[in-house]
Design an enzyme around this catalytic site. Structure first.
Site, PDB file in Angstrom:
ATOM      1  N   LYS A  96     -59.336   1.663  55.260  1.00  0.00           N
ATOM      2  CA  LYS A  96     -59.264   1.479  56.715  1.00  0.00           C
ATOM      3  C   LYS A  96     -57.998   0.747  57.176  1.00  0.00           C
ATOM      4  CE  LYS A  96     -64.121   1.886  57.889  1.00  0.00           C
ATOM      5  NZ  LYS A  96     -64.884   1.733  56.627  1.00  0.00           N
ATOM      6  N   GLU A 118     -65.750  -1.971  67.192  1.00  0.00           N
ATOM      7  CA  GLU A 118     -67.053  -2.075  66.557  1.00  0.00           C
ATOM      8  C   GLU A 118     -66.846  -2.119  65.048  1.00  0.00           C
ATOM      9  OE1 GLU A 118     -65.543   0.680  67.277  1.00  0.00           O
ATOM     10  OE2 GLU A 118     -65.787   1.853  65.435  1.00  0.00           O
ATOM     11  N   SER A 384     -62.698   5.387  48.206  1.00  0.00           N
ATOM     12  CA  SER A 384     -62.303   4.836  49.512  1.00  0.00           C
ATOM     13  C   SER A 384     -62.336   3.312  49.581  1.00  0.00           C
ATOM     14  CB  SER A 384     -63.185   5.429  50.611  1.00  0.00           C
ATOM     15  OG  SER A 384     -64.559   5.236  50.317  1.00  0.00           O
TER      16      SER A 384
HETATM   17  C1  LIG Z   1     -65.945   2.767  56.468  1.00  0.00           C
HETATM   18  C2  LIG Z   1     -65.939   3.284  55.113  1.00  0.00           C
HETATM   19  C3  LIG Z   1     -66.221   4.640  54.850  1.00  0.00           C
HETATM   20  C4  LIG Z   1     -66.650   5.601  55.898  1.00  0.00           C
HETATM   21  O1  LIG Z   1     -65.727   5.842  56.915  1.00  0.00           O
HETATM   22  P1  LIG Z   1     -64.901   7.192  56.999  1.00  0.00           P
HETATM   23  O2  LIG Z   1     -64.267   7.125  58.323  1.00  0.00           O
HETATM   24  O3  LIG Z   1     -65.873   8.325  56.874  1.00  0.00           O
HETATM   25  O4  LIG Z   1     -63.930   7.190  55.893  1.00  0.00           O
HETATM   26  C5  LIG Z   1     -66.111   5.079  53.546  1.00  0.00           C
HETATM   27  N1  LIG Z   1     -65.779   4.244  52.544  1.00  0.00           N
HETATM   28  C6  LIG Z   1     -65.535   2.943  52.755  1.00  0.00           C
HETATM   29  C7  LIG Z   1     -65.180   2.076  51.609  1.00  0.00           C
HETATM   30  C8  LIG Z   1     -65.595   2.421  54.035  1.00  0.00           C
HETATM   31  O5  LIG Z   1     -65.343   1.119  54.241  1.00  0.00           O
END
Ligand SMILES: *Cc1c(COP(=O)(O)O)cnc(C)c1O
Length: 402
Positions: A96, A118, A384
């Protein structure tokens, strides 16, 4: 420079991806959105802005993130070669930060005093508070009361980073309610405030802008896999909450012959309220300023959702994903809470990487697919985020003796 793909001119001028997207907001907010669109269009063609952004990605976030060949897991599953794009190694522990830095720099360019947003798992809140701190802006984060209890360390982090955290007690007290609350605050003071949306969702230009900022993930991945394997991957896999880490990985490959799979959370079951499998079980509708697949009741009201991963706990999805579902460019599948937990434990043991519960959903799909392939196939999964935020919750959930 962030460049648009030749074959992917979406969205159109009004922010539509086919029938999805748009700006479904009260008329008084349209000028505020136009201001953001214009500022973004000019910023992305401004080399000074882009250099500042890229130098932060490099020296502050630690990009490029590695592309890691998961030798042990590949061997254990006995099929395709599995690579992880290590977004978990970014400063703040997830993907993010890639777009919150872009948003913060844009807010500064517009002369705004405050970032507002948010947060679900708290990951976006931490990433935005971090970006506010380094760029020199105030920050206010709205968070559901349930999420605040579940993700307490992230609440502490946001406060340490200097952000104000607003506890949301309405509705299901989760991500959707936090979005509603933050949006209400924005309506009061959009003159001095920049809304830093946490994913490729919301009204135009957010889905496009956040996608562009996240597309660095796929651009790096393409170079890295060419270096390691001398070719493109066969499959890309990512979890889908709002869809930003998925589109970040996919975008650069949209014109290539690469299969793409997005993984939604099927939670406890496919009963209403027990999952957040938006595209698998939802129908098109309006939510948070966009037209998109939505888990909704007969009146078009968003249904309550559940996932073990707070970051996936959302009844809508980014409009580009709705478009890719209908056009079948991307396949969308599901993973349950249980499958994600098993994947979480497996990766921790086999590779020494504790993944975020969100990322563990993508991993559950990797575990299903990899054994069906030969060793000459290459799968890349977007890892992610890291799972430090989830370890206490998981230990309790699996009744680990600690
Ligand atoms: C917020 C988050 C997601 C989900 O958000 P996307 O916008 O779908 O990527 C996925 N993995 C992690 C580690 C997150 O913090």
């Amino acid at each position: 420079m962030i460049q648009k793909k030749s074959n992917n001119k979406l969205p159109d001028k009004k922010g539509y991806y086919g029938q999805y997207g748009g700006q479904l907001v009260p008329p008084e907010l349209i000028p505020a959105l136009n201001e953001v669109t214009e500022a973004y269009e000019s910023a992305r063609n401004d080399s000074v802005f882009m250099e500042e952004y890229q130098s932060l990605l490099r020296d502050y976030v630690g990009r490029p993130s590695p592309l890691f060949f998961a030798k042990n897991l590949s061997k254990q599953l006995g099929g395709a070669k599995i690579y992880f794009k290590r977004e978990d190694l970014n400063h703040t522990g997830a993907h993010k930060i890639n777009h919150t830095l872009g948003e913060a720099l844009l807010a500064k360019r517009l002369g705004k005093k405050r970032l507002l947003a948010e947060t679900g798992a708290g990951q976006h809140g931490v990433a935005l508070a971090t970006a506010a701190s380094i760029v020199g802006l105030k920050c206010e984060i709205h968070m559901g009361a349930i999420d605040m209890a579940k993700q307490h360390p992230n609440v502490v982090r946001m406060k340490m980073l200097g952000a104000k955290v607003v506890k949301v007690e309405s509705g299901g007290r989760c991500l959707k309610d936090a979005v509603d609350s933050a949006f209400g605050e924005y309506m009061q003071d959009h003159k001095n405030t920049f809304f830093g949306i946490g994913s490729v969702v919301g009204p135009h230009p957010y889905p496009m802008m956040v996608r562009d900022f996240q597309s660095v993930v796929g651009r790096e991945t393409k170079e890295q896999i060419k270096e390691k394997e001398g070719r493109l991957p066969d499959e890309l896999i990512a979890c889908v909450g709002g869809g930003s880490n998925a589109i970040g990985l996919f975008y650069e490959f949209l014109d290539d012959k690469v299969k793409m799979v997005g993984v939604e959370p099927s939670g406890k079951s496919f009963k209403p309220g027990e999952h957040a499998a938006t595209m698998t079980l939802g129908k098109p509708g309006g939510i948070h300023g966009m037209f998109t697949y939505l888990l909704q009741d007969d009146k078009g009201e968003p249904l309550p959702v559940h996932s073990i991963a707070s970051g996936l706990d959302y009844p809508g999805v980014g409009p580009a994903h709705s478009y890719f579902k209908d056009s079948e460019r991307v396949e969308y599948v599901t993973a349950s809470d249980k499958e994600a937990l098993d994947a979480f434990m497996l990766l921790s043991k086999v590779e020494g990487i504790i993944p975020a519960l969100e990322s563990a959903h993508a991993l559950a799909e990797v575990i299903k697919r990899a054994p069906n392939h030969n060793r000459d196939k290459v799968i890349i999964m977007n890892l992610s985020g890291r799972g430090d935020k989830d370890v206490d919750f998981v230990a309790e959930r699996i009744k680990m003796d600690v």
